[in-house]
Each structure stands twice: as C-alpha cells, then as structure tokens.
Motif scaffolding. Structure first.
Motif, short mmCIF file in Angstrom:
data_model
loop_
_atom_site.label_atom_id
_atom_site.label_comp_id
_atom_site.label_asym_id
_atom_site.label_seq_id
_atom_site.Cartn_x
_atom_site.Cartn_y
_atom_site.Cartn_z
N MET A 1 0.85 -1.19 0.00
CA MET A 1 0.00 0.00 0.00
C MET A 1 0.89 1.24 0.00
SD MET A 1 -3.13 0.90 2.60
CE MET A 1 -4.04 -0.53 2.10
N GLU A 3 2.22 5.23 0.32
CA GLU A 3 2.16 6.18 1.43
C GLU A 3 0.91 7.03 1.33
OE1 GLU A 3 4.79 9.86 3.34
OE2 GLU A 3 5.63 8.59 1.76
N THR A 5 -1.95 6.17 0.08
CA THR A 5 -3.10 5.37 0.49
C THR A 5 -3.18 5.23 2.01
OG1 THR A 5 -2.99 4.12 -1.57
CG2 THR A 5 -4.22 3.13 0.24
N THR A 6 -2.07 5.03 2.67
CA THR A 6 -2.08 4.87 4.13
C THR A 6 -2.47 6.16 4.83
OG1 THR A 6 0.30 5.31 4.24
CG2 THR A 6 -0.40 3.01 4.12
N ASP A 7 -2.38 7.29 4.16
CA ASP A 7 -2.80 8.55 4.75
C ASP A 7 -4.32 8.72 4.73
OD1 ASP A 7 -0.22 9.28 5.30
OD2 ASP A 7 0.02 10.52 3.51
N ARG A 149 -8.34 3.82 3.02
CA ARG A 149 -7.25 2.85 3.05
C ARG A 149 -7.76 1.45 3.36
NH1 ARG A 149 -3.51 2.87 8.36
NH2 ARG A 149 -3.07 0.85 7.41
#
Length: 457
Positions: A1, A3, A5-7, A149
């Motif tokens: 995933m 960065e 997307t993880t935000d 996410r």
C-alpha cells in the motif's frame, strides 16, 4: 500500500455497537477513520427495538476502548450487573460514544457501493495498491465518493430479515398478506400495537430467541390483569420438532437472562397460551374472505385461520453494495470462509463460539473486513462481546501490531446446551438472532423486554 493510500481514513460502515467500538479502537491506535451511518443518530437499528431488554448485562455490552474514550467526558458508567433495553443502550452508551468521536461520525449517509478505485472486481493490475472507493448517498440526494485505506463493514443484518417461506424465499402470497405480517418482535407497550394483537390469534414462525420472546410477550398479554388480552392465543410454528434442547440452556446457561428466556417460552406452551406445530415448513400464505390468513405447509397441511403472523426466521446480510469486492464467503452461512466453521449454528451457541479476530475475518480483497452481525452472515449465535473482540483485532492489524491482532483477549459465557443442534433446534435460516432478553411485561423473569438483535447483544 502506498504512502498516499495509508494517509487515507479507514471507513467504518454503521454507527451501531460494533461500528462505534471499531472507531474507538482505531482512535486508540492513532488511525484516522470516518464512520458512515445511514440513520439520523447513533444506533439507529438498536433504537428500532428500544423496547427490548438485552440478555447480556451492561458489563458485557460496553467495549473497553470505548469506555476509556468516554471516561474523560463525564460519562456515567451504568451498573455492570443491570440489563439495558435497546433504548438504554442507544441513549446511555452509543450516542455518548458517537458524540465523543465527534465529527468523524457522519449521519444520514447511506453506502451504495464499495470498490477498488478504478478497478472492478475483474481487474488484477495494481489492485492491492489502490485505495477503496466508497460511494455514498446523503438524505439530501447528494452523491459522494470517499477514498479509504481500508473498509470495516459493521452495517449488521437488521434491515434484511428472513421470510416465512421455508426455502429461504418468500412464501407464495406472503407479499400480498404483508398487512398481516411483521418481521420484528412487536412492542406491546405501544397502545396501537397492543390493540393489534390483543384478543387475536397470532402465528409465530421461528425457533430462536426472538420467537421465544414473542411467545412470552403474547402469553403476558393473554394474562393481562385488565382483561384486555382475553382471547389472545398463539400458534407456534417450528420447522423441526421439539427436543430437550429446543428451549436453550435454561438454568445451566451462564447468561441467566438468556436461559430464562427459553424457560418463559416453554411456560407459554406448557400453560396453554401457545400451541406448538412441529415439522411445518411454510409454502404459502392465503387470505380468507374475512381478511385473515391461512398458512399452508409443503406437505399440504393447512392451519386454522389466524389474525396476525410474526415471522422471526433470522436475518441475512445485505451484500449488494459490496458486489465489486472479492469476498471469500461460505456458501451456506455467507460468513467469511475461515469463520464459518466456528459459528455454525448446528454446532455452536453464542458461548461455544471460539473468540476470533482478523485472521478469521480476512478476504481475498485485502483491507476489507466484515465485522459484528454482518460477519456472521446467517448464523444467529452472535454476542456483542464477540464483535468487540473482532474490531480490537482488526484495528491492531491495521496499525501493524500483528502480535496484538492475533492475541485472544476474550472468554465467552457458555450455554448449558452445546453440540449437535445446540441452542437452536432449527437450521440456520430459521434460528433468530439469539442475543437478547425477554418482554418488558414479563415481570416473573425480572429482566425485561423481548429479544432479538440490532447488532448483537
């Protein structure tokens, strides 16, 4: 995933007991989230059975992470040994919890679809690196696309009750007789609803906790001191026979109110307020000239006309808005494949289900998790405690704490009836949602109101 997307936030679908617990655990883990609730307030489904008293006590229906979040707000913790009604649960716990979560809970927002952004379920290329696209519809008609996410679906099964038809489809004539049928335990404290059933002959279809509740409730109406219930009688329709386990664990149940519920249903039959008809699989519902209805079985049996029918044949998940996701579901229960053997109602009651978490809730589509009643599919053996353990594990997993995600932090109370047909002497589609208490009018039980579910109890 990636960065980027993880935000993005974790989208939680449903502001019921398990959805809000998921949000509390995500917040405790420092993860961004957004709770989407179709109704106008927290616990909308729970409020629909506000007259119902759970057979789990307060100490078993408050999530630990939620309690930590509520503590600084001045929230007063209810007596852990008391039994809340659905209304109590919503007003004294769910709404304060949603308020504590603030603007991250959004009401009047119906999720209409979930997919991978730019990828339908066929496309493999870069699938796992794409965020989820959650499509919503507001009460004002406004459509929105929210990127996430991960998605935690805690929307429950309340909106999709099972039909009267024994084959899982509506019986012939069931829709035409809709004015004589309800799929919920009625609130007989409401004058209009009470008048609908008082002095009438009612058929109750089902063999789980909700059916037990309806039997006890109608028996109390028949015994009313003011005489308004004179002539009230019930025909209880079971698809199987009556055995030693039909009425649950009784005094051997470690949830006393759950055991008492089965005993109240048994008393309704033993005392003559209800007649049991066994081996009856409804095929058709026919109207009579005077407007009543006749139930017809697959084997040709026809029952005497009744005034009302209460269908309590369980619930099933609405999977339509998840159709573009790759879910791994058991072909019978519509529960996650790894979870299904643990919750099979032919083998398990609420208390014999092994506590489980993200490993049992995983799907081929990484990052999507069905939790709470939704995760149980058509199985009726759900308890709120189980859902809280589920979301604790899922939140730990999303935070990268895989040790905590795989750890079991729950011990469930057992029933006195385990194995074989277990607590529910019926196939999964017939068993009700099996988590709550008894009629508010059932003073002999001293525990309150009729039982069914709204996200687990």
């Amino acid at each position: 995933m990636s960065e980027t997307t993880t935000d993005l936030p974790v989208v939680v679908i449903g502001a019921g007991p398990v959805g809000l617990a998921a949000a509390a655990h995500l917040r405790e883990r420092g993860l961004d989230f957004l709770v989407l609730e179709a109704g106008p307030s927290a616990g909308t489904a729970t409020r629909a059975w506000s007259h119902v008293r759970l057979f789990s006590a307060w100490g078993e229906v408050v999530d630990p992470a939620a309690e930590k979040l509520l503590a600084p707000t001045g929230w007063v913790r209810p007596d852990p040994d008391g039994y809340p009604t659905g209304g109590d649960w919503a007003e004294r716990y769910l709404q304060p919890l949603a308020d504590a979560l603030g603007g991250r809970v959004r009401y009047g927002t119906t999720v209409t679809g979930v997919s991978r952004a730019g990828r339908d379920r066929i496309v493999d290329a870069d699938r796992d690196s794409q965020p989820f696209a959650v499509h919503t519809l507001g009460t004002d008609g406004r459509e929105e696309r929210i990127l996430a996410r991960a998605v935690i679906d805690a929307s429950g099964t309340w909106a999709t009750p099972g039909p009267a038809g024994a084959g899982g489809l509506a019986a012939l004539g069931e829709r035409a007789a809709a004015d004589r049928i309800t799929y919920r335990v009625p609130d007989l404290t409401d004058p209009a609803t009470r008048a609908r059933y008082a002095g009438k002959h009612t058929a109750v279809i089902g063999s789980g906790a909700s059916a037990f509740t309806a039997l006890a409730y109608l028996a109390d109406l028949a015994k009313a001191d003011d005489g308004t219930g004179t002539g009230t009688h019930t025909t209880w329709i079971l698809r199987r026979g009556i055995s030693g386990s039909t009425f649950g664990g009784g005094t051997a149940d470690q949830l006393p109110a759950r055991g008492a519920l089965g005993l109240a249903a048994k008393a309704a039959v033993d005392d003559g307020y209800a007649d049991a008809v066994t081996g009856f699989r409804t095929e058709a519902i026919e109207r009579t000239d005077d407007g009543r209805v006749v139930l017809v079985a697959e084997d040709g049996r026809r029952l005497a006309p009744v005034d009302e029918v209460i269908v309590l044949t369980g619930f099933r998940p609405d999977l339509s808005f998840l159709d573009e996701l790759r879910l791994g579901l058991d072909e019978r229960l519509q529960a996650p494949v790894a979870l299904a053997p643990l919750i099979d109602p032919n083998q398990h009651s609420c208390g014999t289900v092994y506590p489980h978490g993200v490993n049992e809730l995983s799907h081929p589509e990484k990052g999507v998790h069905l939790v709470g009643m939704k995760s149980y599919g058509r199985a009726p053996t759900f308890l709120a405690m189980t859902g809280y353990e589920q979301v604790r594990s899922v939140a730990a997993h999303l935070a990268g704490d895989h040790e905590a995600a795989g750890r079991v932090e729950l011990t469930l109370p057992e029933t006195g009836v385990c194995g074989g047909a277990g607590l529910y002497d019926a196939p999964a589609p017939e068993a009700s949602s099996g988590c709550c208490g008894t009629p508010a009018a059932a003073e002999t039980l001293q525990i309150g109101a009729p039982a069914h579910t709204g996200g687990g109890c």
